[in-house]
Design a protein around this motif. Structure first.
Motif, PDB file in Angstrom:
ATOM      1  N   PRO A   1      65.927  32.651 -87.291  1.00 32.14           N
ATOM      2  CA  PRO A   1      66.146  33.866 -88.088  1.00 32.14           C
ATOM      3  C   PRO A   1      67.032  34.865 -87.358  1.00 32.14           C
ATOM      4  CG  PRO A   1      63.956  33.880 -87.111  1.00 32.14           C
ATOM      5  CD  PRO A   1      64.538  32.530 -86.823  1.00 32.14           C
ATOM      6  N   THR A   2      67.629  35.741 -88.123  1.00 36.70           N
ATOM      7  CA  THR A   2      68.449  36.800 -87.556  1.00 36.70           C
ATOM      8  C   THR A   2      67.589  37.723 -86.694  1.00 36.70           C
ATOM      9  OG1 THR A   2      69.883  36.772 -89.495  1.00 36.70           O
ATOM     10  CG2 THR A   2      69.967  38.737 -88.118  1.00 36.70           C
ATOM     11  N   VAL A   3      68.058  38.025 -85.487  1.00 34.71           N
ATOM     12  CA  VAL A   3      67.340  38.974 -84.629  1.00 34.71           C
ATOM     13  C   VAL A   3      67.519  40.364 -85.235  1.00 34.71           C
ATOM     14  CG1 VAL A   3      67.199  40.003 -82.335  1.00 34.71           C
ATOM     15  CG2 VAL A   3      67.667  37.554 -82.583  1.00 34.71           C
ATOM     16  N   PRO A   4      66.424  41.080 -85.490  1.00 36.23           N
ATOM     17  CA  PRO A   4      66.538  42.410 -86.107  1.00 36.23           C
ATOM     18  C   PRO A   4      67.383  43.355 -85.267  1.00 36.23           C
ATOM     19  CG  PRO A   4      64.263  41.642 -86.140  1.00 36.23           C
ATOM     20  CD  PRO A   4      65.020  40.694 -85.271  1.00 36.23           C
ATOM     21  N   GLU A   5      68.132  44.204 -85.939  1.00 33.14           N
ATOM     22  CA  GLU A   5      68.952  45.180 -85.235  1.00 33.14           C
ATOM     23  C   GLU A   5      68.070  46.102 -84.401  1.00 33.14           C
ATOM     24  OE1 GLU A   5      72.747  48.084 -86.269  1.00 33.14           O
ATOM     25  OE2 GLU A   5      71.169  47.824 -87.767  1.00 33.14           O
ATOM     26  N   GLY A   6      68.476  46.335 -83.162  1.00 29.31           N
ATOM     27  CA  GLY A   6      67.704  47.190 -82.275  1.00 29.31           C
ATOM     28  C   GLY A   6      66.610  46.459 -81.524  1.00 29.31           C
ATOM     29  N   TYR A   7      66.562  45.124 -81.636  1.00 31.28           N
ATOM     30  CA  TYR A   7      65.552  44.317 -80.964  1.00 31.28           C
ATOM     31  C   TYR A   7      66.209  43.162 -80.225  1.00 31.28           C
ATOM     32  CZ  TYR A   7      61.739  46.675 -83.396  1.00 31.28           C
ATOM     33  OH  TYR A   7      60.862  47.620 -83.834  1.00 31.28           O
TER      34      TYR A   7
ATOM     35  N   PHE B   1      65.631  54.801 -78.878  1.00 34.30           N
ATOM     36  CA  PHE B   1      65.533  53.709 -79.833  1.00 34.30           C
ATOM     37  C   PHE B   1      66.429  53.952 -81.040  1.00 34.30           C
ATOM     38  CE2 PHE B   1      60.927  53.103 -78.315  1.00 34.30           C
ATOM     39  CZ  PHE B   1      61.288  52.069 -77.453  1.00 34.30           C
ATOM     40  N   LEU B   2      66.975  52.871 -81.551  1.00 33.74           N
ATOM     41  CA  LEU B   2      67.717  52.934 -82.819  1.00 33.74           C
ATOM     42  C   LEU B   2      66.730  53.164 -83.966  1.00 33.74           C
ATOM     43  CD1 LEU B   2      70.427  52.434 -84.374  1.00 33.74           C
ATOM     44  CD2 LEU B   2      69.718  50.038 -84.525  1.00 33.74           C
TER      45      LEU B   2
ATOM     46  N   ALA C   1      61.163  42.440 -78.668  1.00 32.62           N
ATOM     47  CA  ALA C   1      61.013  43.730 -77.991  1.00 32.62           C
ATOM     48  C   ALA C   1      62.075  44.704 -78.484  1.00 32.62           C
ATOM     49  CB  ALA C   1      61.127  43.559 -76.478  1.00 32.62           C
ATOM     50  N   ARG C   2      61.658  45.934 -78.689  1.00 35.03           N
ATOM     51  CA  ARG C   2      62.582  46.986 -79.120  1.00 35.03           C
ATOM     52  C   ARG C   2      63.464  47.381 -77.940  1.00 35.03           C
ATOM     53  NH1 ARG C   2      60.388  52.224 -82.552  1.00 35.03           N
ATOM     54  NH2 ARG C   2      62.396  52.797 -83.527  1.00 35.03           N
ATOM     55  N   ILE C   3      64.744  47.496 -78.182  1.00 37.74           N
ATOM     56  CA  ILE C   3      65.704  47.812 -77.123  1.00 37.74           C
ATOM     57  C   ILE C   3      65.739  49.316 -76.892  1.00 37.74           C
ATOM     58  CG2 ILE C   3      68.141  47.768 -76.455  1.00 37.74           C
ATOM     59  CD1 ILE C   3      68.426  45.245 -78.211  1.00 37.74           C
ATOM     60  N   SER C   4      65.546  49.716 -75.642  1.00 37.48           N
ATOM     61  CA  SER C   4      65.775  51.112 -75.270  1.00 37.48           C
ATOM     62  C   SER C   4      67.178  51.207 -74.691  1.00 37.48           C
ATOM     63  CB  SER C   4      64.751  51.594 -74.241  1.00 37.48           C
ATOM     64  OG  SER C   4      65.018  52.946 -73.902  1.00 37.48           O
ATOM     65  N   TYR C   5      67.968  52.108 -75.247  1.00 35.86           N
ATOM     66  CA  TYR C   5      69.369  52.214 -74.859  1.00 35.86           C
ATOM     67  C   TYR C   5      69.576  53.170 -73.691  1.00 35.86           C
ATOM     68  CZ  TYR C   5      70.112  49.686 -79.182  1.00 35.86           C
ATOM     69  OH  TYR C   5      70.074  48.719 -80.172  1.00 35.86           O
TER      70      TYR C   5
ATOM     71  N   ARG D   1      75.294  56.582 -85.876  1.00 34.90           N
ATOM     72  CA  ARG D   1      73.942  56.068 -86.108  1.00 34.90           C
ATOM     73  C   ARG D   1      72.908  57.006 -85.493  1.00 34.90           C
ATOM     74  NH1 ARG D   1      73.537  50.656 -87.408  1.00 34.90           N
ATOM     75  NH2 ARG D   1      71.366  51.201 -87.816  1.00 34.90           N
ATOM     76  N   SER D   2      71.733  57.039 -86.099  1.00 28.88           N
ATOM     77  CA  SER D   2      70.645  57.891 -85.615  1.00 28.88           C
ATOM     78  C   SER D   2      69.783  57.134 -84.613  1.00 28.88           C
ATOM     79  CB  SER D   2      69.780  58.362 -86.787  1.00 28.88           C
ATOM     80  OG  SER D   2      70.504  59.228 -87.631  1.00 28.88           O
ATOM     81  N   TYR D   3      69.391  57.833 -83.573  1.00 33.18           N
ATOM     82  CA  TYR D   3      68.523  57.287 -82.525  1.00 33.18           C
ATOM     83  C   TYR D   3      67.391  58.277 -82.282  1.00 33.18           C
ATOM     84  CZ  TYR D   3      72.301  53.995 -81.622  1.00 33.18           C
ATOM     85  OH  TYR D   3      73.251  53.013 -81.761  1.00 33.18           O
ATOM     86  N   ALA D   4      66.317  57.793 -81.697  1.00 33.25           N
ATOM     87  CA  ALA D   4      65.182  58.646 -81.370  1.00 33.25           C
ATOM     88  C   ALA D   4      65.016  58.731 -79.865  1.00 33.25           C
ATOM     89  CB  ALA D   4      63.910  58.113 -81.999  1.00 33.25           C
TER      90      ALA D   4
END
Length: 490
Positions: free
Chosen positions: A224-230, A488-489, A324-328, A410-413
């Protein structure tokens, strides 16, 4: 004349002696030397809040997500059914909720040779598949079964997530023969999971109609496609995570990592762990048949080492993947900073990925400590406010590591934990933390005394490596500790 460092140490002691015992640098040095500890306000974490496997297993037996063509008058060729939320934290949805993610990738083409015949139909009293992950259906040419199969395979090729098709004749259905424009009674029904002949419906759709030659063809399961931001951490394997930081779970109508990521992103923060940072998606088989798709969420990232749950009783775990959620932002936990010779206490204005600066007349007003008693998690933590207590200036902590891969517009938190309890309620009443993004104030932590608490603010990236994150605050003896900073995205 005293050396500069000793002067500030002396000044700090004189300055703070009437108000609290010692400033953070001096207190930690004293406690480290005597092998004692003193915490800023050590959090009670949910580190041992493990996956509630028993509840998940029990709830799996209560749901029915199997279906086929929704209704006899449903026209062919509709867009595929969205991914629906069917259970959330043990509560079965009265009406399923659409959690499809619009960022899912388009169809992935496959060759006809990828299709494998799993079972043949019969000429009389046959039935259609009644299974999980129904997508859509169409009517294909009934000039011949072979021609219809070719068209059905092509339809599956162009439908995202299709891995199985059920092809069958349905006789004595006036809508198929005369009303729908295809004027064909050969149905091509698509699914997002592979099914067997054991999952055929127990009876015909009506007394008038007659289903024949209900055959099943499967294609190879695609990654499956890896979710954006992960990022993919592991899988697929046949065991699910049983890990700390568990936040809850959901059942989905299809195996859809992007929908699980959306639930993780939108999940409310845990009081001690913060935002959802990791999810584990897996397929639940009951007595060997696909039953539901589990999305378990965590505030603490984990990996395959905690994937120990292979199932219980008739339930088996399959197709388990961890994301895992990517921290930028680099090293938001300040753990890359360590002490020489393995000491348990040290501090500096500069550490990997971070730089602390003071206002004119200030000294060590933004620092990074390696000292577990001050940290929210681990041993690294940042401090705003003069580490020696010798001035009341504000400090600025700037992220110097690359804010990697930020997309313009793009918005990030920006998310982190902060604590302002060190000096007590009265002296901490003016404590504050400000989040500055690209030179502008993005948000402020409420002023005053606070035990460890979570804070988040949304920002918009300019991209191109030009984004700058700064955390400002302090003013000794109103200290603010900061830990576990993430970007995070959204």
């Amino acid at each position: 004349m005293l050396p500069r460092r000793l002067f500030f140490l002396s000044a700090a002691i004189l300055c703070v002696s009437a108000e609290y015992t010692l400033a953070p640098a001096l207190q930690a040095a004293q406690d480290s030397a005597s092998a004692n500890t003193t915490a800023t306000d050590a959090p009670t974490t949910d580190a041992q809040n493990l996956t509630d496997v028993a509840t998940i297993v029990r709830t799996v037996t209560l749901v029915d997500q199997k279906s086929g063509v929704p209704a006899n008058d449903t026209p062919p060729g509709l867009p595929q059914a969205p991914t629906m939320l069917t259970v959330l934290d043990g509560e079965i949805m009265v009406s399923a909720v659409d959690v499809s993610n619009s960022t899912d990738a388009g169809p992935r083409r496959r060759a006809a040779s990828d299709y494998e015949l799993l079972f043949n139909g019969t000429e009389a009293n046959d039935t259609a598949i009644h299974g999980t992950a129904y997508l859509t259906y169409t009517l294909v040419s009934n000039a011949s079964y072979a021609q219809g199969l070719d068209e059905c395979e092509a339809f599956c090729e162009n439908t995202e997530g299709c891995v199985f098709l059920n092809l069958y004749y349905e006789f004595n259905n006036e809508l198929l023969d005369f009303v729908f424009p295809q004027n064909s009674n050969l149905r091509c029904v698509l699914y997002g999971d592979v099914h067997t002949a054991a999952e055929k419906a127990t009876q015909q759709p009506s007394e008038a109609t007659n289903i024949q030659h209900s055959s099943g063809y499967a294609s190879a399961l695609k990654e499956p496609t890896v979710p954006e931001g992960y990022e993919l951490v592991f899988g697929p394997i046949s065991a699910a995570n049983n890990a700390p930081g568990y936040m809850g779970y959901a059942f989905l109508s299809k195996y859809n990592p992007s929908a699980c990521a959306k639930l993780c992103n939108e999940r409310g923060p845990d009081a001690s762990g913060g935002a959802c940072k990791y999810f584990n998606i897996w397929r639940a088989l009951v007595f060997g048949l696909p039953t539901t798709y589990v999305c378990a969420m965590y505030s603490i990232p984990t990996d395959v080492s905690t994937a120990l749950n292979a199932g219980q009783g008739p339930l088996a775990v399959t197709r388990s993947r961890g994301y895992a959620r990517i921290s930028y932002i680099a090293d938001g936990g300040f753990e890359a900073y360590s002490c020489p010779d393995g000491a348990d206490f040290c501090f500096a204005e500069t550490a990997p990925g971070w730089n602390g600066t003071s206002a004119p007349g200030g000294y060590f007003d933004a620092t990074i400590f390696h000292y577990s008693s001050y940290a929210h998690t681990g041993a690294g933590v940042a401090l705003l406010g003069c580490a020696f207590g010798s001035d009341g200036q504000m400090g600025t902590l700037t992220a110097t590591g690359p804010l990697r891969g930020l997309k313009p517009g793009r918005s990030y938190a920006v998310q982190f934990f902060y604590a302002s309890t060190y000096s007590g309620a009265d002296l901490e009443k003016n404590a504050f933390v400000e989040v500055w993004w690209n030179g502008a104030l993005a948000g402020s932590v409420p002023v005053g005394f606070s035990p460890w608490a979570y804070f988040a603010v949304s920002v918009v990236a300019v991209g191109g490596g030009n984004d700058v994150l700064q955390l400002k605050g302090g003013g000794a003896p109103a200290y603010s500790f900061i830990d576990d900073v993430y970007l995070f995205l959204l």
